[in-house]
Design a protein around this motif. Structure first.
Motif, PDB file in Angstrom:
ATOM      1  N   ARG A 100      33.747  45.531  28.615  1.00 35.47           N
ATOM      2  CA  ARG A 100      32.619  46.452  28.798  1.00 35.47           C
ATOM      3  C   ARG A 100      32.769  47.229  30.106  1.00 35.47           C
ATOM      4  O   ARG A 100      32.451  48.416  30.175  1.00 35.47           O
ATOM      5  CB  ARG A 100      31.307  45.683  28.756  1.00 35.47           C
ATOM      6  N   LYS A 101      33.286  46.564  31.135  1.00 37.19           N
ATOM      7  CA  LYS A 101      33.496  47.259  32.407  1.00 37.19           C
ATOM      8  C   LYS A 101      34.615  48.288  32.296  1.00 37.19           C
ATOM      9  O   LYS A 101      34.535  49.377  32.875  1.00 37.19           O
ATOM     10  CB  LYS A 101      33.812  46.237  33.511  1.00 37.19           C
ATOM     11  N   LEU A 102      35.669  47.945  31.565  1.00 35.82           N
ATOM     12  CA  LEU A 102      36.752  48.895  31.357  1.00 35.82           C
ATOM     13  C   LEU A 102      36.266  50.122  30.591  1.00 35.82           C
ATOM     14  O   LEU A 102      36.649  51.258  30.898  1.00 35.82           O
ATOM     15  CB  LEU A 102      37.903  48.237  30.592  1.00 35.82           C
ATOM     16  N   PHE A 391      46.984  46.272  38.795  1.00 32.51           N
ATOM     17  CA  PHE A 391      46.718  47.694  39.014  1.00 32.51           C
ATOM     18  C   PHE A 391      45.462  48.148  38.254  1.00 32.51           C
ATOM     19  O   PHE A 391      44.564  48.769  38.829  1.00 32.51           O
ATOM     20  CB  PHE A 391      47.922  48.524  38.576  1.00 32.51           C
ATOM     21  N   VAL A 392      45.393  47.837  36.960  1.00 29.06           N
ATOM     22  CA  VAL A 392      44.281  48.333  36.140  1.00 29.06           C
ATOM     23  C   VAL A 392      42.969  47.667  36.516  1.00 29.06           C
ATOM     24  O   VAL A 392      41.943  48.343  36.714  1.00 29.06           O
ATOM     25  CB  VAL A 392      44.580  48.124  34.640  1.00 29.06           C
ATOM     26  N   TYR A 393      42.977  46.339  36.642  1.00 30.83           N
ATOM     27  CA  TYR A 393      41.719  45.647  36.917  1.00 30.83           C
ATOM     28  C   TYR A 393      41.201  45.950  38.321  1.00 30.83           C
ATOM     29  O   TYR A 393      39.992  45.948  38.552  1.00 30.83           O
ATOM     30  CB  TYR A 393      41.881  44.143  36.699  1.00 30.83           C
ATOM     31  N   VAL A 397      38.062  48.149  37.436  1.00 33.37           N
ATOM     32  CA  VAL A 397      36.979  47.160  37.458  1.00 33.37           C
ATOM     33  C   VAL A 397      36.609  46.743  38.873  1.00 33.37           C
ATOM     34  O   VAL A 397      35.506  46.271  39.123  1.00 33.37           O
ATOM     35  CB  VAL A 397      37.368  45.926  36.600  1.00 33.37           C
ATOM     36  N   GLY A 398      37.536  46.913  39.828  1.00 32.34           N
ATOM     37  CA  GLY A 398      37.254  46.557  41.209  1.00 32.34           C
ATOM     38  C   GLY A 398      37.563  45.124  41.572  1.00 32.34           C
ATOM     39  O   GLY A 398      37.072  44.612  42.586  1.00 32.34           O
ATOM     40  N   LEU A 399      38.400  44.455  40.761  1.00 29.17           N
ATOM     41  CA  LEU A 399      38.752  43.071  41.065  1.00 29.17           C
ATOM     42  C   LEU A 399      39.774  43.008  42.200  1.00 29.17           C
ATOM     43  O   LEU A 399      40.601  43.903  42.360  1.00 29.17           O
ATOM     44  CB  LEU A 399      39.350  42.391  39.827  1.00 29.17           C
ATOM     45  N   THR A 400      39.716  41.955  42.961  1.00 28.71           N
ATOM     46  CA  THR A 400      40.723  41.718  43.989  1.00 28.71           C
ATOM     47  C   THR A 400      41.924  41.039  43.350  1.00 28.71           C
ATOM     48  O   THR A 400      41.823  40.455  42.258  1.00 28.71           O
ATOM     49  CB  THR A 400      40.175  40.807  45.090  1.00 28.71           C
ATOM     50  N   PRO A 401      43.088  41.091  44.016  1.00 29.62           N
ATOM     51  CA  PRO A 401      44.258  40.391  43.470  1.00 29.62           C
ATOM     52  C   PRO A 401      43.993  38.903  43.242  1.00 29.62           C
ATOM     53  O   PRO A 401      44.502  38.324  42.279  1.00 29.62           O
ATOM     54  CB  PRO A 401      45.324  40.620  44.543  1.00 29.62           C
ATOM     55  N   GLU A 402      43.191  38.303  44.103  1.00 30.57           N
ATOM     56  CA  GLU A 402      42.867  36.883  43.941  1.00 30.57           C
ATOM     57  C   GLU A 402      42.035  36.657  42.683  1.00 30.57           C
ATOM     58  O   GLU A 402      42.242  35.679  41.945  1.00 30.57           O
ATOM     59  CB  GLU A 402      42.108  36.375  45.169  1.00 30.57           C
TER      60      GLU A 402
END
Length: 413
Positions: A100-102, A391-393, A397-402
């Protein structure tokens, strides 16, 4: 937002007339991947979404190319080049939230599940359009989203059978034969691409997205040429004709010295030129075959016209006949795929391109849509499953690598 995302992915996402359009591709095999590949070749940023434990099984289809550290399907690459690759379990609660965020940052979503599947997941169009009212939701299925057969499973052969094409193909004295390519999948993808672009245009104008509903059966039906109107006006049911045409002659396959050619010189103009080319101009004035209407007659075509053409063509090779015909009459060699791939004209049209597969450059078909001002590009590799998760997330979506690593460890992506 999409243009910003594309700019951030310079070197990963493409350029072309659709640059700035972001497409979520949750399809498999060909009916769907081919549609989104066309959009990707034209510059859209296409994100291929696969289940982390069950990726697109077209990855297992031959032929394979082996590199130093991997083996990769050239079949898969041909329909998934120029795409970013992420993984996502849409059955999990976290996965549904991520999709949904994507969708909020996407312009198009393409799916090829059976109608109702996305609704049962809680991710149908009515849900997703609340996240993004401008979303174009392109759905490809065997029989479409409406009608009594909507829920039936389908493959390419289903479309060929149910759309009437199979019944028309082959020879009159033998059972029908399927068309020798996955025309049901390919036709549906082509119409899906057209419908998606039309819906995008409407969304740009009015701000509202919509569903693009594409059926394999519908798509194949439109490829049956005059069969529908022959039936509705004359009650004539099309049946296999081999290499013949229902009413145009000579127009078909003819043997020559080293194979076969297609010859379609059925008009009076082309027939006269052909007679001159082969040194018998008087044949054009033969009272039994001197008009197009006379040559259309099946008996006359078989008894008089066909033997003349076979006598002429038997003296020459395919190449010699093409050179003789030049640009004066419609005659083409019936070429093998090897001959097509090596065809200088195909090369001049950039229709064989080199795409990386397992670290090697593999030749495959290019983009047939030629735009003079903003040409497409068909040369980037297909992604590994989840290759562009971070890269995409992070960008969409604004996610961090962690956070991406944690979701990966949990099997969500």
């Amino acid at each position: 937002m999409s243009e910003e995302f594309a700019a951030a992915g310079a070197g990963i996402t493409g350029s072309g007339p659709l640059k700035g359009v972001t497409v979520l591709d949750i399809t498999r095999v060909v009916a769907g991947p081919f549609c989104s590949m066309l959009l990707a070749d034209l510059g859209a940023t296409v994100i291929k979404v696969e289940h982390p434990d069950d990726p697109d099984y077209a990855r297992t289809f031959p032929p394979f190319v082996s590199g130093d550290d991997e083996e990769f399907s050239a079949f898969f690459t041909q329909f998934n080049r120029n795409k970013l690759g992420i993984t996502l379990d849409m059955k999990s609660a976290e996965g549904k939230t991520l999709l949904r965020k994507l969708v909020r940052r996407a312009d198009v979503l393409v799916e090829n599940f059976r109608p109702g599947t996305m609704d049962r997941l809680g991710l149908g169009y009515e849900v997703l359009k609340k996240e993004n009212p401008r979303l174009i939701y392109t759905a490809i299925s065997g029989f479409g989203r409406t009608g009594p057969n909507a829920s039936r499973p389908s493959y390419d052969n289903t479309g060929q059978a149910a759309g009437g094409l199979w019944s028309m193909n082959g020879y009159a004295d033998r059972p029908p034969v399927r068309v020798g390519t996955i025309i049901g999948d390919l036709a549906a993808s082509l119409y899906a691409a057209i419908g998606t672009l039309a819906a995008l245009r409407e969304a740009e104008r009015g701000g509202e997205g919509q569903v693009v509903d594409i059926s394999q059966q519908d798509s194949v039906l439109t490829l049956t040429e005059n069969a529908v109107v022959r039936y509705t006006t004359q009650g004539d049911v099309a049946s296999p004709l081999g290499n013949d045409h229902p009413f145009v002659r000579p127009y078909g396959q003819f043997p020559c010295k080293d194979g076969y050619v297609f010859f379609g010189g059925y008009t009076d103009k082309f027939w006269k030129i052909t007679c001159e080319l082969f040194g018998e101009p008087e044949v054009a004035n033969d009272p039994e075959i001197d008009t197009m209407e006379k040559r259309f007659d099946r008996d006359v075509a078989e008894r008089r016209v066909k033997p003349i053409l076979e006598r002429w063509f038997s003296k020459y090779t395919k190449v010699e006949l093409e050179e003789l015909a030049g640009d004066r009459v419609p005659l083409s060699a019936i070429k093998t795929i090897a001959e097509v791939v090596e065809d200088p004209h195909i090369a001049a049209r950039d229709m064989i391109v080199k795409v990386p597969v397992a670290g090697k450059l593999v030749r495959m078909f290019g983009l047939p849509i030629k735009l003079s001002g903003t040409p497409g590009n068909a040369c980037a590799k297909a992604p590994n499953p989840g290759e562009h998760n971070t890269f995409v997330y992070s960008r969409l979506v604004g996610l961090t690598p962690e956070e991406v690593r944690k979701l990966s460890d949990e099997g969500v992506i």
